[in-house]
Every structure is written in structure tokens, then in C-alpha cells.
Design an enzyme around this catalytic site. Structure first.
Site, PDB file in Angstrom:
ATOM      1  N   HIS A  65       0.829  -1.209   0.000  1.00 42.57           N
ATOM      2  CA  HIS A  65       0.000   0.000   0.000  1.00 42.57           C
ATOM      3  C   HIS A  65       0.864   1.260   0.000  1.00 42.57           C
ATOM      4  CE1 HIS A  65      -3.795   2.162   0.877  1.00 42.57           C
ATOM      5  NE2 HIS A  65      -3.010   2.986   1.552  1.00 42.57           N
ATOM      6  N   HIS A  67       1.057   5.441  -1.903  1.00 38.77           N
ATOM      7  CA  HIS A  67       0.486   6.463  -2.803  1.00 38.77           C
ATOM      8  C   HIS A  67       1.659   7.257  -3.383  1.00 38.77           C
ATOM      9  CE1 HIS A  67      -3.598   6.108  -0.851  1.00 38.77           C
ATOM     10  NE2 HIS A  67      -2.848   5.783   0.182  1.00 38.77           N
ATOM     11  N   GLU A 145      -8.028   4.274  -8.384  1.00 40.27           N
ATOM     12  CA  GLU A 145      -8.850   4.521  -7.194  1.00 40.27           C
ATOM     13  C   GLU A 145     -10.119   5.315  -7.506  1.00 40.27           C
ATOM     14  OE1 GLU A 145      -7.630   5.643  -2.757  1.00 40.27           O
ATOM     15  OE2 GLU A 145      -7.427   7.344  -4.107  1.00 40.27           O
ATOM     16  N   SER A 149     -18.313  11.364  -3.098  1.00 33.20           N
ATOM     17  CA  SER A 149     -19.523  10.968  -2.381  1.00 33.20           C
ATOM     18  C   SER A 149     -20.763  11.757  -2.803  1.00 33.20           C
ATOM     19  CB  SER A 149     -19.294  11.121  -0.876  1.00 33.20           C
ATOM     20  OG  SER A 149     -18.980  12.456  -0.574  1.00 33.20           O
ATOM     21  N   HIS A 183     -11.673   4.358  -2.378  1.00 26.65           N
ATOM     22  CA  HIS A 183     -10.925   5.139  -1.388  1.00 26.65           C
ATOM     23  C   HIS A 183     -11.304   4.769   0.051  1.00 26.65           C
ATOM     24  CE1 HIS A 183      -9.941   8.543   1.254  1.00 26.65           C
ATOM     25  NE2 HIS A 183      -8.788   8.435   0.620  1.00 26.65           N
ATOM     26  N   HIS A 210      -9.308   1.617   1.940  1.00 22.22           N
ATOM     27  CA  HIS A 210      -9.030   2.032   3.317  1.00 22.22           C
ATOM     28  C   HIS A 210     -10.274   1.719   4.147  1.00 22.22           C
ATOM     29  CE1 HIS A 210      -6.485   5.052   1.024  1.00 22.22           C
ATOM     30  NE2 HIS A 210      -5.601   4.614   1.888  1.00 22.22           N
ATOM     31  N   GLU A 213      -9.868   3.747   9.671  1.00 22.91           N
ATOM     32  CA  GLU A 213      -8.518   4.258   9.924  1.00 22.91           C
ATOM     33  C   GLU A 213      -8.457   5.121  11.178  1.00 22.91           C
ATOM     34  OE1 GLU A 213      -6.999   6.369   6.542  1.00 22.91           O
ATOM     35  OE2 GLU A 213      -5.048   6.758   7.468  1.00 22.91           O
ATOM     36  N   ASP A 311       2.167   3.056   3.234  1.00 22.59           N
ATOM     37  CA  ASP A 311       1.301   4.167   2.878  1.00 22.59           C
ATOM     38  C   ASP A 311       2.155   5.166   2.079  1.00 22.59           C
ATOM     39  OD1 ASP A 311      -1.130   5.442   2.676  1.00 22.59           O
ATOM     40  OD2 ASP A 311      -1.603   5.214   4.784  1.00 22.59           O
TER      41      ASP A 311
HETATM   42 ZN   LIG Z   1      -3.440   4.968   2.075  1.00 21.30          ZN
END
Ligand SMILES: [Zn+2]
Length: 409
Positions: A65, A67, A145, A149, A183, A210, A213, A311
């Protein structure tokens, strides 16, 4: 065909087999893993390369994982609180993305090779990291990704997602594997998730998201309150969460290679559901610490496959997996050191490969020959201490083989 001989050979197979004075025979794939005596009986001695005093051979690390598009961050983003960090990401996103040039991403990927990583799961929000991932010798599972919303935006977002996915599919090869990321439950509309996961099922793609978290995420999903209340009101004029954790997880049924990143706030019911889905949990301890999220309770998830990730540099200072493992080693004080060391090395190799659906992560016949080699600083007296010694004393490697080719030469 090549043959390497080391003082220690860590297979990272299901039994965590360690071979003292071991050797490995491979071309693109692994042909034989055995003691040096047995290998010498089958192959001429002059073909065998000894890797030096206190040498270790083990599978390349799998960073499940990352980015890459956020790798320009050093001191820009605010740490210490998840929601404030998210605000700072939104505020500085344009500038950071612009600074993350192809050159910069190439340099980070090169560092990863030097640090012993041979496979990554790259979460891509915009597709700006694609060229670097295609050029790199690393095995890349490339996650396009989905994020958004707002109900009125779903059609546009879905079209945009399909377009990006199509481009990644056009570039598919044995080292660049298109995949799908959602996401998170708070940021992606359930209708969009439904449509996108249908594509994943149809194309049998690897899926990651994710999940749980932060406390803010848990409060928002369950009660539409907490720190996220102001975030959603201010940013999106949204007053109620669009989904609950159980309903979100339910959407992921029948995905073969599925993973949930973080899960530090997941309760027992949600963890049971993750287990039922046959999914893995990806642990990114540095990121959890920097954003002041809690520590993943490894005792709660002993029956769920575990993988490791760094990450992005948006919530880490390094993409070095050995440093990530070392921090995890000092964090999870409820495990005995040697047991934890085995667990973390297993998660960072075999666990990661299974999570990403790759035929790598263990030194076993017929797996891809993704192998790293380094030397411990002194003689190891007790074999039981090997995993801990590796974690304490390794940050860089001397050789990184991917599909049998030494990529550090
Ligand atoms: Zn992440």
C-alpha cells in the site's frame, strides 16, 4: 540459471523454514531451494556464488500500500490529527501533485529497490504515477482509485474511473497488473462502489480499500457525528453518512483478492466480516502513528491474513519497508520479540504477495525468483534470533533480484 549460497536462507514459506548454509537455484522462477551440500551434489561447484560472511537470502519485500502521487510531501502536511491532516491534504493537494514529477517518482521507486522491495501495490488517484510504474522493474499492482460521495457526480466519476482503468489495462504486462481501489466508506458513494466492484468481479481484479482508519471515521460512519461532522458540512454540505461499516463491507462479497488497509478502529463484528470475506488486512504502522490513529491490535486479527505497507509519503517519512517493519516491531509489545519478528517478516513477504495475488513472496520452487540479499554485521549464534537480527540490522540490501534479474547491477 543462477545459484546463490548464503549463511542463512529465509524461505518465508508457511512454516517459516530457515536453512542454515542454504542455496537457491533459479532462472526467472525458483528451481530449487536446499542446503548447500544437496545443491552441490546436483550442480557444478564453479556455478555457485557465495554471498559473503553472515549473508542472508530471503524473498523480496512486498509493500502492499503506497500512494506515489503524494511523494513530494516532506514538511507540507500537518500530522498529529487525522481530520486536520485530511484538511491539509485537500489544501495542498494541487501543489504536491505538481511537485511529484515523473523524475521524483522514479527516484523513490529506485530507492525501494535498494531497500529490498520487489513488489508494490500502488494506489493511484489521478494516473500521474503510471509511466513510472510501467518503466520500473518492480512488480506493480496498479490500483485505479475511485473517490467521490456527491450523488449528482456519480455518473461523471464513474466515466472518469472507467477511462483511467482502461488506460492501465492497455499497459498490462507481467510486471504491471491493473487493479481497483475504493478510497473509503466515508468518501465514496455506495452506488459508485457497487458499479465499480461489479467491474472488479467481471474482470477478476484485485481490490483494496481504506477502512476504519480513525476514530473520526468510526464516529461518522456509525453516528454521523464526531470530528468528521464539520469536515463534511464545510467541504461537501453533507450531514449524514452514506453508509454504515457493515453495509460497506457487505458490498465486497465475492472478490477473490481483497484487502482492507488500516482497520485500527474495526470492532470484532467488522473483523469477523472481513475474515468471512476472505480478505487481508494491510498494516501501515508509521502512517497510523503520524496521524495519531491507534495501534492495530494484532491479537484481534490472528485469524486474518496480514500484509504490510508504508502508505504514501503523505503520511510517512520513508517508503523503506525495513524501517516500517522495525517500527512495528517496537510498537506491538504484546508479542514476544522473536515471534513478532517472524510474523512481521512473513506479512511483509508471503502475506503481501497473497494479498496482491502475486506468485512471489516465498523462496519455494516455481515461485517468481524475487530475491534479496544482505549481510548481517556479525556472526549469529542462535538461529531463533535470525528474524529479530534481520529487523534490527537491515535498512538496505546488496542485491535485489526480480524475476531472476539483479536490478541493482
Ligand atoms: Zn493509504
Amino acid at each position: 540459471m543462477q545459484i546463490l549460497h548464503a549463511n542463512w536462507l529465509l524461505t518465508c514459506d508457511e512454516n517459516f523454514t530457515i536453512i542454515k548454509n542454504g542455496a537457491i537455484v533459479f532462472d526467472e522462477k525458483i528451481i530449487l531451494v536446499d542446503s548447500i551440500e544437496n545443491v552441490k551434489k546436483k550442480y557444478p561447484i564453479e556455478n555457485i556464488k557465495y554471498m559473503g560472511e553472515n549473508s542472508v537470502l530471503m524473498p523480496g519485500l512486498v509493500n502492499t500500500h503506497v500512494h506515489l502521487e503524494f511523494c513530494a510531501n516532506k514538511t507540507t502536511l500537518s500530522y498529529g490529527n487525522f481530520v486536520q491532516w485530511l484538511f491539509s491534504v485537500i489544501q495542498n493537494r494541487e501543489e504536491l501533485i505538481e511537485k511529484a514529477t515523473e523524475e521524483l517518482i522514479d527516484a523513490e521507486l529506485k530507492k525501494m529497490l535498494q531497500n529490498g522491495t520487489t513488489s508494490i501495490g500502488a494506489i493511484s488517484s489521478y494516473g500521474f504515477d503510471m509511466n513510472s510504474c510501467i518503466k520500473s522493474p518492480l512488480n506493480v499492482v496498479y490500483f485505479t482509485e475511485a473517490l467521490g460521495s456527491k450523488a449528482e457526480m456519480i455518473d461523471t466519476l464513474f466515466l472518469d474511473f472507467k477511462e483511467k482503468l482502461k488506460i492501465s489495462e492497455a499497459n498490462k504486462n507481467s510486471r504491471f497488473i491493473p487493479a481497483i481501489a475504493i478510497h473509503s466508506p466515508y468518501s465514496t458513494h455506495p452506488f459508485l462502489i457497487r458499479e465499480i466492484l461489479n467491474i472488479a468481479r467481471e474482470k477478476e481484479m484485485v481490490v483494496s480499500t481504506h477502512f476504519q482508519e480513525s476514530v473520526a471515521e468510526n464516529d461518522w460512519l456509525n453516528y454521523s457525528s464526531g470530528e468528521f461532522e464539520y469536515f463534511f458540512k464545510d467541504m461537501l454540505d453533507q450531514h449524514i453518512s452514506l453508509t454504515k461499516p457493515i453495509a460497506f463491507l457487505h458490498q465486497f462479497k465475492n472478490i477473490k483478492n481483497l484487502s482492507f488497509t488500516h482497520c485500527v478502529q474495526a470492532n470484532k463484528k467488522e473483523l469477523a466480516q472481513i475474515k468471512e470475506l476472505g480478505a487481508s488486512i494491510i498494516h501501515c504502522p508509521n502512517s497510523n502513528r503520524l496521524l495519531n490513529n491507534s495501534i492495530l491490535n494484532l491479537s484481534y486479527i490472528e485469524d486474518i491474513p496480514l500484509a504490510m505497507g508504508t502508505d504514501g509519503l503523505s503520511s510517512n517519512h520513508t517508503l523503506n519497508m525495513f524501517e516500517e517493519i522495525r517500527n512495528a516491531f517496537f510498537m506491538h509489545t504484546n508479542f514476544k520479540p522473536n515471534i513478532l519478528a517472524r510474523k512481521l517478516l512473513q506479512a511483509a513477504t508471503n502475506g503481501g504477495a497473497n494479498t496482491l495475488g502475486l506468485n512471489t513472496g516465498a523462496l519455494i520452487k516455481n515461485k517468481d525468483a524475487d530475491i534479496i540479499c544482505f549481510n548481517l554485521p556479525d556472526t549469529l549464534n542462535n538461529q531463533e534470533d535470525l528474524p529479530t537480527a534481520i529487523i534490527l540490522h537491515t535498512s538496505k540490501v546488496n542485491h535485489t533480484y526480480i524475476k531472476g534479474k539483479n536490478e541493482l547491477l
